[in-house]
Each structure stands twice: as C-alpha cells, then as structure tokens.
Design a protein around this motif. Structure first.
Motif, mmCIF file in Angstrom:
data_model
loop_
_atom_site.group_PDB
_atom_site.id
_atom_site.type_symbol
_atom_site.label_atom_id
_atom_site.label_comp_id
_atom_site.label_asym_id
_atom_site.label_seq_id
_atom_site.Cartn_x
_atom_site.Cartn_y
_atom_site.Cartn_z
ATOM 1 N N VAL A 168 9.271 30.285 21.906
ATOM 2 C CA VAL A 168 8.398 29.614 20.944
ATOM 3 C C VAL A 168 9.165 29.547 19.628
ATOM 4 N N ARG A 169 9.288 28.382 19.070
ATOM 5 C CA ARG A 169 10.078 28.211 17.856
ATOM 6 C C ARG A 169 9.222 27.882 16.639
ATOM 7 N N THR A 170 7.934 28.074 16.760
ATOM 8 C CA THR A 170 7.050 27.823 15.636
ATOM 9 C C THR A 170 7.294 28.876 14.571
ATOM 10 N N MET A 171 7.605 28.404 13.380
ATOM 11 C CA MET A 171 7.828 29.341 12.287
ATOM 12 C C MET A 171 6.593 29.382 11.402
ATOM 13 N N ARG A 172 6.091 30.557 11.170
ATOM 14 C CA ARG A 172 4.986 30.757 10.260
ATOM 15 C C ARG A 172 5.442 31.794 9.242
ATOM 16 N N SER A 173 5.242 31.481 7.995
ATOM 17 C CA SER A 173 5.648 32.418 6.958
ATOM 18 C C SER A 173 4.569 32.485 5.891
ATOM 19 N N GLU A 174 3.893 33.602 5.860
ATOM 20 C CA GLU A 174 2.885 33.815 4.821
ATOM 21 C C GLU A 174 3.548 33.820 3.443
ATOM 22 N N MET A 175 4.775 34.326 3.380
ATOM 23 C CA MET A 175 5.495 34.352 2.116
ATOM 24 C C MET A 175 5.713 32.930 1.597
ATOM 25 N N LEU A 176 6.166 32.015 2.458
ATOM 26 C CA LEU A 176 6.404 30.641 2.021
ATOM 27 C C LEU A 176 5.107 29.889 1.756
ATOM 28 N N LEU A 177 4.068 30.207 2.479
ATOM 29 C CA LEU A 177 2.766 29.596 2.208
ATOM 30 C C LEU A 177 2.336 29.915 0.777
ATOM 31 N N ARG A 178 2.557 31.137 0.361
ATOM 32 C CA ARG A 178 2.228 31.530 -1.021
ATOM 33 C C ARG A 178 3.095 30.766 -2.024
ATOM 34 N N VAL A 179 4.360 30.529 -1.682
ATOM 35 C CA VAL A 179 5.256 29.787 -2.576
ATOM 36 C C VAL A 179 4.676 28.404 -2.864
ATOM 37 N N PHE A 180 4.100 27.766 -1.848
ATOM 38 C CA PHE A 180 3.512 26.446 -2.043
ATOM 39 C C PHE A 180 2.426 26.444 -3.112
ATOM 40 N N PHE A 181 1.797 27.585 -3.321
ATOM 41 C CA PHE A 181 0.679 27.647 -4.254
ATOM 42 C C PHE A 181 0.981 28.467 -5.513
ATOM 43 N N LEU A 182 2.244 28.698 -5.809
ATOM 44 C CA LEU A 182 2.609 29.471 -6.995
ATOM 45 C C LEU A 182 2.174 28.806 -8.293
ATOM 46 N N ALA A 183 1.897 27.520 -8.280
ATOM 47 C CA ALA A 183 1.417 26.838 -9.490
ATOM 48 C C ALA A 183 0.053 27.369 -9.926
ATOM 49 N N GLN A 184 -0.616 28.106 -9.045
ATOM 50 C CA GLN A 184 -1.947 28.623 -9.366
ATOM 51 C C GLN A 184 -1.897 29.914 -10.179
ATOM 52 N N VAL A 185 -0.704 30.443 -10.401
ATOM 53 C CA VAL A 185 -0.548 31.634 -11.245
ATOM 54 C C VAL A 185 0.375 31.264 -12.400
ATOM 55 N N ASP A 186 0.397 32.106 -13.418
ATOM 56 C CA ASP A 186 1.262 31.751 -14.551
ATOM 57 C C ASP A 186 2.731 31.903 -14.149
ATOM 58 N N PRO A 187 3.629 31.199 -14.843
ATOM 59 C CA PRO A 187 5.051 31.202 -14.458
ATOM 60 C C PRO A 187 5.661 32.591 -14.357
ATOM 61 N N GLN A 188 5.268 33.506 -15.228
ATOM 62 C CA GLN A 188 5.828 34.854 -15.164
ATOM 63 C C GLN A 188 5.428 35.546 -13.861
ATOM 64 N N GLN A 189 4.172 35.374 -13.430
ATOM 65 C CA GLN A 189 3.727 35.962 -12.166
ATOM 66 C C GLN A 189 4.478 35.329 -10.991
ATOM 67 N N ALA A 190 4.707 34.030 -11.060
ATOM 68 C CA ALA A 190 5.444 33.346 -10.002
ATOM 69 C C ALA A 190 6.864 33.899 -9.914
ATOM 70 N N LYS A 191 7.503 34.079 -11.071
ATOM 71 C CA LYS A 191 8.860 34.628 -11.080
ATOM 72 C C LYS A 191 8.878 36.052 -10.519
ATOM 73 N N GLU A 192 7.880 36.854 -10.888
ATOM 74 C CA GLU A 192 7.811 38.223 -10.385
ATOM 75 C C GLU A 192 7.629 38.244 -8.870
ATOM 76 N N TYR A 193 6.821 37.318 -8.365
ATOM 77 C CA TYR A 193 6.625 37.224 -6.922
ATOM 78 C C TYR A 193 7.956 36.936 -6.221
ATOM 79 N N LEU A 194 8.688 35.971 -6.735
ATOM 80 C CA LEU A 194 9.978 35.609 -6.141
ATOM 81 C C LEU A 194 11.004 36.729 -6.291
ATOM 82 N N ARG A 195 10.971 37.432 -7.403
ATOM 83 C CA ARG A 195 11.866 38.573 -7.598
ATOM 84 C C ARG A 195 11.575 39.650 -6.547
ATOM 85 N N ARG A 196 10.288 39.885 -6.277
ATOM 86 C CA ARG A 196 9.920 40.857 -5.237
ATOM 87 C C ARG A 196 10.450 40.420 -3.873
ATOM 88 N N GLN A 197 10.400 39.118 -3.613
ATOM 89 C CA GLN A 197 10.904 38.628 -2.325
ATOM 90 C C GLN A 197 12.402 38.884 -2.200
#
Length: 170
Positions: free
Chosen positions: A86-115
């Motif tokens: 099965v080659r279906t890729m599901r990534s909860e991490m990337l799903l969150r990336v799609f919606f990073l505009a819903q948090v302030d830029p600093q929170q988005a950067k912190e999320y990506l730094r954690r990744q």
C-alpha cells in the motif's frame, strides 16, 4: 506491511522468544514498523493459532520460543513477492502544515522548528544503531542496512525541509 509479516520475517532468521523479538524490533524495525510489547505478544498468539508459527521451546516463567512453520514461510514469501505494498501516504504533520495560516507566524515557525528537532532526534536514534547493523553479516543486518539507509535519507530530507519551511514564513 503488517506486524504479522514483520514477526514472520524476523522468525524466518531463526527461533526467538517474544522478548528476543522485541529486542530485534528495537535495533532493526523500529524506524520501519514499530511495535509495542503487547501488540507483538498478541500477534504471536494469532500466528500460532493460524499455524504460521509454532512454539519450539518453553522455558521458565512461561517463556516461549517461537519458530516459523513452512506455512508461515510460504505466507511471508507470498507477501514479499505477490502482494503489492500500500503506497498511500498519510501525514498528520503535513496536514497541519496546510493549515498553519490559522495560527500566528511565530507559532507556525515554532511548529516547523519542532518538526526539524523531531527529525534530528530520529536521525540520531538511527545513527546509534548504524554500527551495530553494519557489523553483522546475517540477513537481517545486510538487508536491514538497506532499510536503515532509507530511513536516514528520509529523515535528513525531513529535517532539511522543516528548516527550509520555517524560513519561508514571514
């Protein structure tokens, strides 16, 4: 891939107890297909019920050593060669990336730094077993090295991507 086939694959190299299999998971399959002790022991029971493994020996405190049967080896070989992964890729991490505009830029950067940090930690764990895997000449070491290299390359790419993505947020 299933835990069933991971256990059969490990047992194809020789009999092992549930404890031994957990140790092998930790140094070989953890970055490919992680398992908990309770999951593995439950799966061993199912494999035995299905006739794919047998109890080869019993020891003190209920210790059982399992061995793959001919039926189990046939199932493993069938799965390797005839069942398309099965080659279906599901990534909860990337799903969150799609919606990073819903948090302030600093929170988005912190999320990506954690990744990036999570990827780095995963790389560190894989690097810690690299010498062990490379030192063996058995099948699990030889082919495990191929899987480990895949994990190292994917982890490196994930870390680099997260660092780049963080820099893209203004």
């Amino acid at each position: 891939m299933s835990l069933r086939h991971a256990a059969l694959g490990l047992l194809s190299e020789g009999p092992a107890s549930g404890y031994d299999l957990m140790k092998m998971f930790e140094v070989s399959l953890a970055n490919v297909w992680p398992a908990t002790q309770s999951q593995l022991y439950a799966e061993l029971g199912k494999l035995a019920d299905a006739g794919l493994v047998s109890v080869a020996a019993e020891g003190p405190r209920g210790r059982k050593e399992y061995a793959i049967t001919e039926e189990g080896l046939a199932e493993l070989r069938h799965w390797i060669t005839d069942v398309e992964p099965v080659r279906t890729m599901r990534s909860e991490m990337l799903l969150r990336v799609f919606f990073l505009a819903q948090v302030d830029p600093q929170q988005a950067k912190e999320y990506l730094r954690r990744q990036s940090e999570i990827a780095a930690k995963s790389l560190e764990q894989m690097e810690s077993i690299k010498d062990f895997v490379e030192s063996g000449q058995d099948n699990l070491s030889v082919f495990g090295r191929l899987a480990l290299e895949y994990g190292l390359r994917v982890g490196t790419t994930q870390r680099q991507w997260a660092e780049w993505a963080e820099g893209q947020i203004r």
